[in-house]
Design a protein around this motif. Structure first.
Motif, PDB file in Angstrom:
ATOM      1  N   GLY A  14      -6.275  61.588 -12.631  1.00  0.00           N
ATOM      2  CA  GLY A  14      -4.850  60.812 -12.338  1.00  0.00           C
ATOM      3  C   GLY A  14      -3.605  61.542 -11.904  1.00  0.00           C
ATOM      4  N   VAL A  15      -3.836  63.061 -11.705  1.00  0.00           N
ATOM      5  CA  VAL A  15      -2.421  63.636 -11.465  1.00  0.00           C
ATOM      6  C   VAL A  15      -2.242  63.471  -9.917  1.00  0.00           C
ATOM      7  N   MET A  16      -1.036  63.363  -9.453  1.00  0.00           N
ATOM      8  CA  MET A  16      -0.568  63.131  -8.210  1.00  0.00           C
ATOM      9  C   MET A  16       0.561  64.070  -7.706  1.00  0.00           C
ATOM     10  N   GLN A  17       0.721  65.274  -8.512  1.00  0.00           N
ATOM     11  CA  GLN A  17       1.834  66.187  -8.246  1.00  0.00           C
ATOM     12  C   GLN A  17       1.593  67.036  -7.133  1.00  0.00           C
ATOM     13  N   ALA A  18       2.548  67.199  -6.113  1.00  0.00           N
ATOM     14  CA  ALA A  18       2.440  67.970  -5.111  1.00  0.00           C
ATOM     15  C   ALA A  18       0.945  68.080  -4.285  1.00  0.00           C
ATOM     16  N   PRO A  19       0.761  67.123  -3.936  1.00  0.00           N
ATOM     17  CA  PRO A  19      -0.618  67.312  -3.050  1.00  0.00           C
ATOM     18  C   PRO A  19      -0.444  67.816  -1.701  1.00  0.00           C
ATOM     19  N   GLY A  20       0.804  67.859  -1.198  1.00  0.00           N
ATOM     20  CA  GLY A  20       0.999  68.456   0.306  1.00  0.00           C
ATOM     21  C   GLY A  20       1.141  69.923   0.486  1.00  0.00           C
ATOM     22  N   GLY A  21       1.580  70.925  -0.699  1.00  0.00           N
ATOM     23  CA  GLY A  21       1.896  71.914  -0.435  1.00  0.00           C
ATOM     24  C   GLY A  21       2.232  72.578  -1.323  1.00  0.00           C
ATOM     25  N   PRO A  22       2.272  74.265  -1.842  1.00  0.00           N
ATOM     26  CA  PRO A  22       2.609  74.899  -2.947  1.00  0.00           C
ATOM     27  C   PRO A  22       3.888  74.770  -3.170  1.00  0.00           C
ATOM     28  N   ASP A  23       4.961  74.398  -2.319  1.00  0.00           N
ATOM     29  CA  ASP A  23       6.216  74.649  -2.576  1.00  0.00           C
ATOM     30  C   ASP A  23       6.784  72.943  -2.656  1.00  0.00           C
ATOM     31  N   ALA A  70      13.008  66.254   4.399  1.00  0.00           N
ATOM     32  CA  ALA A  70      13.078  67.790   5.029  1.00  0.00           C
ATOM     33  C   ALA A  70      12.027  67.950   5.830  1.00  0.00           C
ATOM     34  N   HIS A  71      10.876  67.195   5.918  1.00  0.00           N
ATOM     35  CA  HIS A  71       9.936  67.347   6.683  1.00  0.00           C
ATOM     36  C   HIS A  71       9.774  66.245   8.120  1.00  0.00           C
ATOM     37  N   PRO A  73      11.474  64.197   9.945  1.00  0.00           N
ATOM     38  CA  PRO A  73      12.473  64.119  11.027  1.00  0.00           C
ATOM     39  C   PRO A  73      12.393  65.430  11.923  1.00  0.00           C
ATOM     40  N   TYR A  74      11.305  66.371  11.547  1.00  0.00           N
ATOM     41  CA  TYR A  74      11.273  67.654  12.354  1.00  0.00           C
ATOM     42  C   TYR A  74       9.857  67.977  12.837  1.00  0.00           C
ATOM     43  N   VAL A  75       9.081  67.203  12.397  1.00  0.00           N
ATOM     44  CA  VAL A  75       7.674  67.459  12.990  1.00  0.00           C
ATOM     45  C   VAL A  75       7.725  66.845  14.467  1.00  0.00           C
ATOM     46  N   ASP A  76       6.605  67.555  15.065  1.00  0.00           N
ATOM     47  CA  ASP A  76       6.439  67.462  16.643  1.00  0.00           C
ATOM     48  C   ASP A  76       6.344  66.069  16.909  1.00  0.00           C
ATOM     49  N   LYS A  77       7.234  65.710  18.098  1.00  0.00           N
ATOM     50  CA  LYS A  77       7.484  64.056  18.205  1.00  0.00           C
ATOM     51  C   LYS A  77       5.968  63.523  18.788  1.00  0.00           C
ATOM     52  N   ASP A  78       4.985  64.334  18.950  1.00  0.00           N
ATOM     53  CA  ASP A  78       3.561  63.942  19.232  1.00  0.00           C
ATOM     54  C   ASP A  78       2.800  63.344  17.925  1.00  0.00           C
ATOM     55  N   ASP A  79       3.236  63.834  16.889  1.00  0.00           N
ATOM     56  CA  ASP A  79       2.913  63.230  15.539  1.00  0.00           C
ATOM     57  C   ASP A  79       3.692  61.722  15.310  1.00  0.00           C
ATOM     58  N   PRO A  80       2.621  60.667  15.409  1.00  0.00           N
ATOM     59  CA  PRO A  80       3.273  59.296  15.315  1.00  0.00           C
ATOM     60  C   PRO A  80       4.002  58.965  13.880  1.00  0.00           C
ATOM     61  N   GLY A  82       6.159  60.919  12.117  1.00  0.00           N
ATOM     62  CA  GLY A  82       7.523  61.188  12.334  1.00  0.00           C
ATOM     63  C   GLY A  82       8.621  60.202  12.741  1.00  0.00           C
ATOM     64  N   PRO A  83       8.195  59.877  13.934  1.00  0.00           N
ATOM     65  CA  PRO A  83       9.004  58.796  14.531  1.00  0.00           C
ATOM     66  C   PRO A  83       9.299  57.324  13.802  1.00  0.00           C
ATOM     67  N   LEU A  84       7.796  57.145  13.308  1.00  0.00           N
ATOM     68  CA  LEU A  84       7.604  55.781  12.639  1.00  0.00           C
ATOM     69  C   LEU A  84       8.521  55.987  11.383  1.00  0.00           C
ATOM     70  N   PHE A  85       8.548  56.815  10.644  1.00  0.00           N
ATOM     71  CA  PHE A  85       9.518  57.032   9.371  1.00  0.00           C
ATOM     72  C   PHE A  85      10.979  57.245   9.972  1.00  0.00           C
ATOM     73  N   ASP A  86      11.180  57.768  11.033  1.00  0.00           N
ATOM     74  CA  ASP A  86      12.563  57.763  11.277  1.00  0.00           C
ATOM     75  C   ASP A  86      13.084  56.285  11.555  1.00  0.00           C
ATOM     76  N   ARG A  87      12.355  55.342  12.162  1.00  0.00           N
ATOM     77  CA  ARG A  87      12.774  54.327  12.478  1.00  0.00           C
ATOM     78  C   ARG A  87      12.834  53.309  11.613  1.00  0.00           C
ATOM     79  N   ILE A  88      12.089  53.404  10.616  1.00  0.00           N
ATOM     80  CA  ILE A  88      12.053  52.239   9.565  1.00  0.00           C
ATOM     81  C   ILE A  88      13.060  52.567   8.488  1.00  0.00           C
ATOM     82  N   ASP A  89      13.413  51.276   7.710  1.00  0.00           N
ATOM     83  CA  ASP A  89      14.293  51.394   6.534  1.00  0.00           C
ATOM     84  C   ASP A  89      13.560  52.104   5.318  1.00  0.00           C
ATOM     85  N   LYS A  90      14.363  53.103   4.697  1.00  0.00           N
ATOM     86  CA  LYS A  90      13.934  53.809   3.640  1.00  0.00           C
ATOM     87  C   LYS A  90      15.007  53.427   2.449  1.00  0.00           C
ATOM     88  N   TYR A  91      14.345  52.906   1.259  1.00  0.00           N
ATOM     89  CA  TYR A  91      15.133  52.643   0.226  1.00  0.00           C
ATOM     90  C   TYR A  91      15.025  53.742  -0.861  1.00  0.00           C
TER      91      TYR A  91
END
Length: 219
Positions: A14-23, A70-71, A73-80, A82-91
């Protein structure tokens, strides 16, 4: 009315902490950051792609928001994504009244987070999708605001770390919408709320003397 859909990666315990990277989130001395990355495969990617295929807005706790801001908005624009998260509303749920988000289309939920979420949920618009946000999720579960849970359970035990559910989660029955398994052993399942928790019994209709004695010993 909008649904609140939880999207989560968890370990078997049930742990969900930091799945994406060591930092990503070493808080509490967590030593296994990036545990999900080695097992991510094509089927797992398709499961995530399906989650992101329908219109949605993001509902995030502050720490996860900062990780995303921090991640993505800076990904390669070929990654769908990044642009999707830029475009939508974030609460964003935050305890800091002075927090001013700089990522475009970001909105602070305000001092009464649960009231703000209820107002969003009751309004018009796409579904609200969470990612990460363990502390914020606790509040959503405690207040019975979650409609669906899309959880990917990875075949690893992490021991200590931030978990998907807390002890104060609102009791709720769920129904399995669908489930599949990746080639690396990740079990990907979608659940929807299904009313109150039902109970039954495997006990004898007439308890044995031994059972009656056992119950007396419990007190």
């Amino acid at each position: 009315m909008r649904k609140i859909i939880v999207g989560a990666f968890t370990s078997l315990d049930g742990v969900m902490q930091a799945p994406g990277g060591p930092d990503e989130d070493p808080i509490g001395g967590f030593k296994f950051g990036g545990w999900a990355a080695p097992m991510f495969d094509e089927k797992m990617g398709a499961f995530i792609g399906e989650l992101f295929a329908k219109p949605f807005d993001l509902l995030l706790g502050r720490k996860t928001y900062d990780i995303f801001a921090a991640h993505w908005p800076y990904v390669d624009k070929d990654d769908p994504i990044g642009p999707l998260f830029d475009r939508i509303d974030k609460y964003v749920a935050t305890r800091n009244p002075d927090f001013k988000p700089t990522w475009q289309n970001s909105h602070v939920l305000g001092p009464d987070t649960i009231a703000a979420v209820r107002k969003l949920k009751d309004g018009d618009g796409p579904d609200l999708l969470t990612q990460g946000s363990t502390e914020f999720l606790k509040a959503l579960f405690e207040n019975d605001l979650v409609d669906e849970i899309h959880v990917s359970v990875f075949p690893v035990i992490l021991g200590k770390g931030k978990r998907l559910f807390g002890d104060a989660s609102f009791p709720r029955a769920l129904t399995l919408i669908d489930s599949c398994t990746s080639d690396t052993g990740i079990v990907m399942s979608r659940y929807a709320r299904a009313g109150d928790v039902a109970s039954g019994s495997f006990e004898f209709e007439t308890p044995t003397d031994a059972e009656l004695e056992r119950r007396r010993n419990l007190t």
